[in-house]
Design a protein around this motif. Sequence first.
Motif, PDB file in Angstrom:
ATOM      1  N   CYS A 199       0.826  -1.206   0.000  1.00 28.69           N
ATOM      2  CA  CYS A 199       0.000   0.000   0.000  1.00 28.69           C
ATOM      3  C   CYS A 199       0.862   1.259   0.000  1.00 28.69           C
ATOM      4  CB  CYS A 199      -0.937   0.003   1.202  1.00 28.69           C
ATOM      5  SG  CYS A 199      -2.265  -1.215   1.094  1.00 28.69           S
ATOM      6  N   ARG A 200       1.940   1.244   0.790  1.00 26.69           N
ATOM      7  CA  ARG A 200       2.839   2.403   0.827  1.00 26.69           C
ATOM      8  C   ARG A 200       3.533   2.581  -0.516  1.00 26.69           C
ATOM      9  NH1 ARG A 200       3.936   0.373   6.081  1.00 26.69           N
ATOM     10  NH2 ARG A 200       5.797  -0.713   5.316  1.00 26.69           N
ATOM     11  N   PHE A 201       3.999   1.486  -1.101  1.00 30.94           N
ATOM     12  CA  PHE A 201       4.679   1.545  -2.393  1.00 30.94           C
ATOM     13  C   PHE A 201       3.741   2.082  -3.471  1.00 30.94           C
ATOM     14  CE2 PHE A 201       5.024  -0.764  -6.472  1.00 30.94           C
ATOM     15  CZ  PHE A 201       6.185  -0.176  -6.949  1.00 30.94           C
ATOM     16  N   PHE A 202       2.521   1.568  -3.493  1.00 30.79           N
ATOM     17  CA  PHE A 202       1.597   1.963  -4.553  1.00 30.79           C
ATOM     18  C   PHE A 202       1.229   3.437  -4.437  1.00 30.79           C
ATOM     19  CE2 PHE A 202      -2.116   2.273  -7.167  1.00 30.79           C
ATOM     20  CZ  PHE A 202      -1.881   1.349  -8.174  1.00 30.79           C
ATOM     21  N   ARG A 203       0.916   3.896  -3.235  1.00 26.32           N
ATOM     22  CA  ARG A 203       0.531   5.302  -3.068  1.00 26.32           C
ATOM     23  C   ARG A 203       1.714   6.229  -3.343  1.00 26.32           C
ATOM     24  NH1 ARG A 203      -3.664   8.099  -1.365  1.00 26.32           N
ATOM     25  NH2 ARG A 203      -4.857   6.259  -0.752  1.00 26.32           N
ATOM     26  N   LYS A 204       2.901   5.830  -2.972  1.00 27.82           N
ATOM     27  CA  LYS A 204       4.089   6.643  -3.247  1.00 27.82           C
ATOM     28  C   LYS A 204       4.317   6.755  -4.748  1.00 27.82           C
ATOM     29  CE  LYS A 204       9.126   6.604  -2.800  1.00 27.82           C
ATOM     30  NZ  LYS A 204      10.304   5.837  -2.332  1.00 27.82           N
ATOM     31  N   THR A 205       4.098   5.662  -5.488  1.00 28.74           N
ATOM     32  CA  THR A 205       4.358   5.651  -6.927  1.00 28.74           C
ATOM     33  C   THR A 205       3.258   6.351  -7.719  1.00 28.74           C
ATOM     34  OG1 THR A 205       5.545   3.552  -6.688  1.00 28.74           O
ATOM     35  CG2 THR A 205       4.874   4.176  -8.916  1.00 28.74           C
ATOM     36  N   PHE A 206       2.000   6.074  -7.382  1.00 31.25           N
ATOM     37  CA  PHE A 206       0.889   6.565  -8.196  1.00 31.25           C
ATOM     38  C   PHE A 206       0.062   7.670  -7.545  1.00 31.25           C
ATOM     39  CE2 PHE A 206       1.776   2.359  -9.876  1.00 31.25           C
ATOM     40  CZ  PHE A 206       1.777   2.615 -11.232  1.00 31.25           C
ATOM     41  N   ARG A 207       0.371   7.990  -6.293  1.00 33.45           N
ATOM     42  CA  ARG A 207      -0.342   9.055  -5.592  1.00 33.45           C
ATOM     43  C   ARG A 207      -1.851   8.790  -5.535  1.00 33.45           C
ATOM     44  NH1 ARG A 207       0.267  14.289  -7.676  1.00 33.45           N
ATOM     45  NH2 ARG A 207       0.166  13.405  -9.749  1.00 33.45           N
ATOM     46  N   LYS A 208      -2.202   7.525  -5.445  1.00 39.95           N
ATOM     47  CA  LYS A 208      -3.588   7.090  -5.270  1.00 39.95           C
ATOM     48  C   LYS A 208      -3.549   5.701  -4.659  1.00 39.95           C
ATOM     49  CE  LYS A 208      -4.061   7.353  -9.727  1.00 39.95           C
ATOM     50  NZ  LYS A 208      -4.544   7.369 -11.135  1.00 39.95           N
ATOM     51  N   SER A 209      -4.677   5.256  -4.129  1.00 37.00           N
ATOM     52  CA  SER A 209      -4.711   3.909  -3.566  1.00 37.00           C
ATOM     53  C   SER A 209      -4.857   2.876  -4.677  1.00 37.00           C
ATOM     54  CB  SER A 209      -5.883   3.772  -2.587  1.00 37.00           C
ATOM     55  OG  SER A 209      -7.120   3.706  -3.298  1.00 37.00           O
ATOM     56  N   PHE A 210      -4.558   1.626  -4.354  1.00 35.88           N
ATOM     57  CA  PHE A 210      -4.679   0.557  -5.340  1.00 35.88           C
ATOM     58  C   PHE A 210      -6.127   0.391  -5.792  1.00 35.88           C
ATOM     59  CE2 PHE A 210      -5.316  -4.066  -6.183  1.00 35.88           C
ATOM     60  CZ  PHE A 210      -4.632  -4.107  -7.390  1.00 35.88           C
TER      61      PHE A 210
END
Length: 282
Positions: A211-222
Motif C-alpha cells: 500500500c505504501r509503495f503503490f501510493r508513493k508511486t501513483f499518488r492514489k490507492s490501489f
Amino acid sequence: MKAEYRRISPSPGSSFRTSIFEGKEFIASWHFHPQYELTYILGSSGIRYVGDNMANFEYGDLVLVGSNLPHCWKTVGEQKEEVRCVIIQWDEDLLSGWLEKEEFQYIRQMMQLASRGIHFPKDHALLVEKKMLELIDLPPFERLLSFLQILQELTKAHHNCLAGEGFTTNLTVKESERVNLIYNYVKEYYNQQITLEDIAQKIAMNKDSFCRFFRKTFRKSFFEFINEYKISLATKMLINTDLTASEIGYQVGYNNLSFFNRQFQKFVQMSPSRYRKMYRTI
C-alpha cells in the motif's frame, strides 16, 4: 514481463529513429529511455500508461513522452484489428543547439512539458498523420526537415499534460518490475474480486508495504487505480457497443449497478447514459 532501460538506435543514415510497429499486441512492458518519443496510433485500442496517468487509446491517439518518463501501451479485450503505430524517437541533443534560437521557442516549451507526457487532440493529430507516415521513406535530410515541421505544427495544438506534477521518474528497475506485475495482474483479473493480499503476494510484499509503495508511486490507492481501470474500459464499451449500462458494469466487474454509477460519476463527472449520449451526438 520486465521493465527495463531500452537502447534505441537511429534509423540508417539518420540522426533519429522513425519506425512503424505492427503486431497482435504491444510487446513493450512499462519502460523508459533517454530519448523523446512521439507515438501515433493507426490501429487497435486499449489502455495507455504514462507516468501515473492511465487513459484509453484508439486510432488517432498521439502522445509525446519526455526523456526517461516510464510508459507503455496495452491492448485490452478482443481486437478488431492488429496494432499499428508510427513511432519517432530522438535524443535531446538532436535539437539542443537549435532550441536556443528564437525560431524554436515553441518547440522548446513543448519539449519541456513533455517531461510529464503530452496528449494531443485527435483533430490535430490527424493533421500530421500523412507527414508522419511519409517520414519512413523520406531521404535523411528531407526526413529531418519534415520532422521539424511536425513538431512545429504540434506546438499549435492544445497541450494536455498526462503525468502528475509530483510524479518521479527516479524509479529503480525493481520498482518498475513491480509496476509491470501490477499492470498485468489487473489486466487479467480486473473483473474478479482482487484483494490487497492477492496483489501484495503477487509482487512478494506484505500488504502494508504494498500500500505504501503503490501510493508513493501513483499518488492514489490501489483500489482507486482498479476502479479507474474498470471505468476506462466501461467508457470504451459505452461508445463502441449497444450493451446497457448494467451489462457493461457487470462485464467490467461491478455486481452492483448503483456502485458502478457512483464510480462512473466520480471518475468521469457524468452518468453512463449521459456519457453515451454525448459521444453519439458528436
